[in-house]
Design a protein around this motif. Structure first.
Motif, PDB file in Angstrom:
ATOM      1  N   VAL A   1      54.820 -26.987  42.446  1.00  0.00           N
ATOM      2  CA  VAL A   1      55.886 -26.866  41.441  1.00  0.00           C
ATOM      3  C   VAL A   1      56.456 -28.245  41.110  1.00  0.00           C
ATOM      4  O   VAL A   1      56.362 -29.171  41.908  1.00  0.00           O
TER       5      VAL A   1
ATOM      6  N   LYS B   1      62.319 -30.751  41.924  1.00  0.00           N
ATOM      7  CA  LYS B   1      63.623 -30.176  41.558  1.00  0.00           C
ATOM      8  C   LYS B   1      64.468 -31.121  40.697  1.00  0.00           C
ATOM      9  O   LYS B   1      65.146 -30.715  39.776  1.00  0.00           O
TER      10      LYS B   1
ATOM     11  N   ARG C   1      63.444 -31.321  37.162  1.00  0.00           N
ATOM     12  CA  ARG C   1      63.711 -30.070  36.450  1.00  0.00           C
ATOM     13  C   ARG C   1      65.099 -29.990  35.843  1.00  0.00           C
ATOM     14  O   ARG C   1      65.316 -29.292  34.874  1.00  0.00           O
TER      15      ARG C   1
ATOM     16  N   VAL D   1      57.741 -25.277  35.220  1.00  0.00           N
ATOM     17  CA  VAL D   1      58.092 -25.493  36.627  1.00  0.00           C
ATOM     18  C   VAL D   1      56.915 -25.233  37.554  1.00  0.00           C
ATOM     19  O   VAL D   1      56.597 -26.030  38.422  1.00  0.00           O
TER      20      VAL D   1
ATOM     21  N   HIS E   1      63.304 -20.021  41.954  1.00  0.00           N
ATOM     22  CA  HIS E   1      63.443 -21.258  41.185  1.00  0.00           C
ATOM     23  C   HIS E   1      64.896 -21.491  40.784  1.00  0.00           C
ATOM     24  O   HIS E   1      65.384 -22.615  40.802  1.00  0.00           O
TER      25      HIS E   1
END
Ligand SMILES: Cc1cc2nc3c(=O)[nH]c(=O)nc-3n(C[C@H](O)[C@H](O)[C@H](O)COP(=O)(O)OP(=O)(O)OC[C@H]3O[C@@H](n4cnc5c(N)ncnc54)[C@H](O)[C@@H]3O)c2cc1C
Ligand SMILES: Cc1cc2nc3c(=O)[nH]c(=O)nc-3n(C[C@H](O)[C@H](O)[C@H](O)COP(=O)(O)OP(=O)(O)OC[C@H]3O[C@@H](n4cnc5c(N)ncnc54)[C@H](O)[C@@H]3O)c2cc1C
Ligand code: SF4
Ligand code: SF4
Ligand code: FES
Lengths: 460, 269
Positions: free
Chosen positions: A11, A14, A17, A24, A326
């Protein structure tokens, strides 16, 4: 041998993001896909297939991955599901295929969705499309709405040789796949590419046409000579909380908020001129996929604190498991057992939300424990509030079409996919109420079969 | 793409365009509107259908902000990216005889098809039209073709009475009576017209212009409070009984993006 732990999908970091809309979940590469594929036991009586709404032949396609026959794996899935890259990403697998997988009893179930996505992406990257010879019937059929239900119906009808035209009210095709589900879960180019494939098959697409307004159902049947019509108009109408202050500025329905961002690209404002603003503190009301999408989008737009207000507890959240994970990773603050009772504003702009604190009582009809008010309240300061508590069909079709029977919630009534109007079929959210992509696709596909039967029987 | 077939500059702020859009023209009725996007990054903006002839749809727009100004830059032969309609409910034509139409600024455009429809039905039609100055009064000659009476107000007195449309109405009501009113224009103008008419026992239909996106009842951006209930102006309206409209709420909703609109406009300078 059973391998208990699944191969985790890489993924996006973080930190990255927080500010961008990149996808993601990054997907498997061939090595990871094969490692995961090895975990499938190729069951004699595969429970996973029965739990997939369109019965994708799961062990068969997984076996083909192990044999490096990726083209064949794609064609295998495609027979039942024309949009594997999409379903692999958005199906609530833990409630469907993966929920029933045998391996899941003692460990992690096989990551069927991730494998399906891997094949779907492989097909997109390599421009695979099944070479099908279509035997033209020269019979016109119309499909209303270009969401998953409409797309799947049009693919099935086209393969049967019909001359298919899809009419879409918006300026872009894909329904919720385009205006609802954000890029960080489903990049829009995937949807566009899949739609272009249908174009190559010969399906015609007309945008900016609102059936019921621009052309009525009656006119489609009698002036335009469509022999049968499929209604896949979805459930777009947002449900309201019915509390004080709901019309203050700063209070959005999730549909408006997500449409501004996904369809109108307001996160790139002013490059795209449609604005959106959320402020620092955002309350999102609801616990489904829509709520997770709204919360994670708000965070990416720069909100410092995003609260999910949900009236039950964590176990009852209806959203896909992956989205909840998520969302937690991204710092979304779950304020559970909170039921908004009033929005408080100043000069018609929302400033606070008042919530009743709830407790869980006995299980209700849905099998989940019923939330009960405690008469204790909490007030939270907010700059905006996004309401995501469900959708129903919009009223345009039923108001403009005599004799179209709908139930008390405005959902179209059908009998073996046919509506109360002869030759007019329906499926997807407009019939079921807000449901899932794969259920809508399944309904579109089945309705196409019934439309074919109907047209053939009329010819006799 | 939707081609611009003709364009007329009505005044420095307002243009008229005829757009080729057969599927909008097909079922359009007075009171319906369209939503357009100028180019493929465009905002979706709502405009009333003022007239329809064959495949052509007439719109009249005030160059107020980014999108309407962008539209104003286009010429005959250019095309706009998206043009969808007819949207909304057709106007509710009441069975009353003496009709008074009140137009503020570019509101004269959406009022036009409604008043014309009343005349077509043989009603007695009065127009009160107001704008900032003489130059800002639009469609006067077209209205003159069918209206029984016309009264004009301008803020600076350059044409007709000096003042607002409500000033004209106040004078008029001393000597005239009307059965039913329609007011279309800026929200404050509709609000004060409704308040005045209420005092004189005249019901007023208004045409609301909240910010919209889809226009199909999907987003809820266009919601308005009417008699304490929420309606979506794009599918339930845009016409509503003026007495029941919560104008203050709507004024707030309409100006929620003022700062952002300003930023957009800077891009056009
Ligand atoms: C934010 C969000 C997140 C979601 N996440 C998931 C998820 O993770 N997994 C999942 O499985 N499901 C998810 N769903 C649900 C899923 O997207 C829907 O169940 C599915 O899209 C329904 O498909 P449909 O084709 O019936 O309708 P829609 O996708 O709603 O498409 C209907 C289309 O018809 C058009 N239309 C409507 N009226 C007319 C008309 N009169 N004339 C012409 N066109 C018309 C609409 O503009 C629209 O494009 C989500 C939904 C939302 C809103
Ligand atoms: C059903 C309907 C019919 C309409 N018919 C017409 C018409 O026939 N002719 C016409 O000129 N205009 C009409 N409007 C208003 C028109 O849609 C707006 O003027 C336009 O959206 C402004 O866009 P913009 O980007 O140019 O300005 P923006 O930069 O978005 O806004 C400029 C200014 O206008 C205000 N504003 C924003 N949205 C609206 C709105 N929807 N209505 C009024 N003011 C707004 C803002 O507060 C701001 O002060 C109609 C609106 C609706 C809802
Ligand atoms: S379509 Fe959805 S439910 Fe069916 S196998 Fe694929 S991911 Fe699972
Ligand atoms: S149930 Fe699980 S292990 Fe069995 S075939 Fe399906 S995916 Fe493979
Ligand atoms: S404009 Fe979106 S619901 Fe009316």
């Amino acid at each position: 041998m059973i391998i208990k732990d699944k191969v985790k999908m890489p993924v996006l970091n973080k930190k990255i993001r927080q500010t961008n809309f990149e996808e993601v979940a990054c997907g498997y590469d061939i090595e990871l896909a094969k490692l995961e594929a090895k975990r499938c036991l190729d069951c004699k009586n595969p429970k996973c297939i029965a739990a997939c709404p369109v019965q994708v032949p799961i062990p068969e396609f997984i076996k083909l991955i192990l044999e490096d026959k990726l083209d064949e794996a794609y064609y295998k899935i495609y027979e039942d599901n024309i949009l594997p890259a999409i379903c692999g990403r958005v199906c609530p697998q833990e409630k469907q295929c993966e929920g029933a997988c045998i391996v899941g009893i003692k460990g992690d179930s096989v990551s069927i969705g991730a494998l399906e996505r891997f094949i779907g992406d492989y097909a997109l990257d390599n421009d695979l499309s099944k070479n099908e010879t279509i035997i033209e019937k020269n019979i016109k059929v119309a499909v209303i709405g270009s969401g998953p239900a409409g797309l799947s119906a049009s693919a099935s009808l086209r393969r049967l040789g019909y001359d298919v035209t899809v009419y879409e009210a918006l300026h872009d095709f894909g329904g919720v796949l385009k205006y609802g589900i954000p890029d960080f879960r489903l990049p829009k180019n995937i949807v566009t590419t899949e739609i272009n494939k249908l174009r190559t098959m010969g399906v015609k697409f007309e945008k900016n046409v609102i059936i019921g307004k621009s052309i009525t159902i009656d006119q489609l049947l009698n002036e335009y000579n469509y022999q049968s019509i499929f209604l896949g108009t979805g459930a777009g109408l947002p449900s309201s909380l019915k509390i004080k202050g709901e019309n203050f500025s700063g209070v959005y329905y999730a549909n408006e908020f997500l449409t501004r961002v996904n369809l109108m690209k307001s996160h790139t404002f002013p490059k795209n001129p449609t604005p959106v603003k959320v402020g620092d503190n955002v309350a999102v009301v609801g616990g489904g996929n829509v709520a997770m999408d709204a919360a994670r989008t708000a965070k990416r737009l720069g909100a410092k604190n995003v609260f999910i207000l949900y009236r039950r507890d964590m176990d009852a959240l209806p959203a896909r498991l992956e989205e909840i994970h998520h969302a937690i990773e991204e710092g979304i603050d779950f304020r559970l057992l909170k039921n908004p009772v009033e929005l408080i504003g100043d000069k018609y702009i929302v400033k606070q939300v008042k919530c009743e604190i709830m407790e869980l009582g006995e299980p209700d009809k849905s099998g989940r424990r019923r939330p009960i008010g405690t008469n204790k309240y909490e007030i939270i300061d907010i700059d905006s509030c996004i309401i995501s508590i469900g959708q129903l069909p919009n009223p345009i079709l039923r108001e403009s079409t005599d004799k179209l029977d709908v139930d008390d919630w405005g959902r179209i009534k059908t009998n073996v996919h046919m509506t109360s109007i002869d030759g007019v079929f329906a499926g997807g959210d407009v019939v079921s109420g807000a449901a899932t992509v794969i259920l809508a696709m399944g309904a579109g596909k089945e309705a196409a079969v019934e439309m074919d039967k109907y047209i053939q029987s009329k010819k006799q | 793409m939707y081609e611009i077939i003709s364009k007329k500059v009505l005044n420095k702020d307002v243009d008229l365009m005829q757009i080729k859009a057969p599927l909008v023209a097909k079922n359009a009725k007075p009171g319906h509107f369209i939503i357009l996007r100028v180019d493929e990054n465009g905002e979706r903006i709502p405009l009333t259908i003022t007239e329809v002839s064959d495949d052509l749809v007439t719109i009249i727009y005030q160059k107020l902000g980014f999108s309407t100004r962008l539209l104003g830059k286009l010429q005959v032969g250019d095309s706009i990216s998206d043009f969808v309609g007819p949207l909304g409910k057709a106007s509710h034509i009441v069975n009353e005889h003496k009709i008074i139409g009140v137009a503020g600024g570019v509101g004269a455009a959406p009022l036009f098809p409604q008043l014309k429809e009343y005349k077509r039905l043989g009603k007695h039609v009065t127009l009160v039209i107001g704008a900032r100055s003489k130059e800002h009064i639009i469609l006067l000659d077209d209205y003159k073709e069918f209206c029984d009476e016309i009264y004009i107000a301008t803020d600076n007195g350059s044409l007709g009475q000096k003042g607002f449309v409500t000033d004209v109405l106040q004078t008029l009501y001393q000597t005239h009576t009307y059965d039913h009113a329609i007011a279309i224009g800026p929200l404050v103008m509709m609000k004060s017209t409704v308040e005045l008419n209420k005092k004189h026992g005249i019901k007023t239909d208004v045409s609301l212009n909240p910010i919209m996106i889809d226009g199909t009842g999907m987003c809820g951006n266009c919601r308005v409070s009417i008699g304490g209930k929420t309606f979506f102006a794009c599918v339930d309206g845009p016409d509503f009984p003026g007495e029941e409209v919560d104008f203050d709420e709507l004024i707030a909703r309409q100006s929620y993006y003022k700062d952002e609109e300003h930023i957009c406009n800077l891009g056009l300078e």
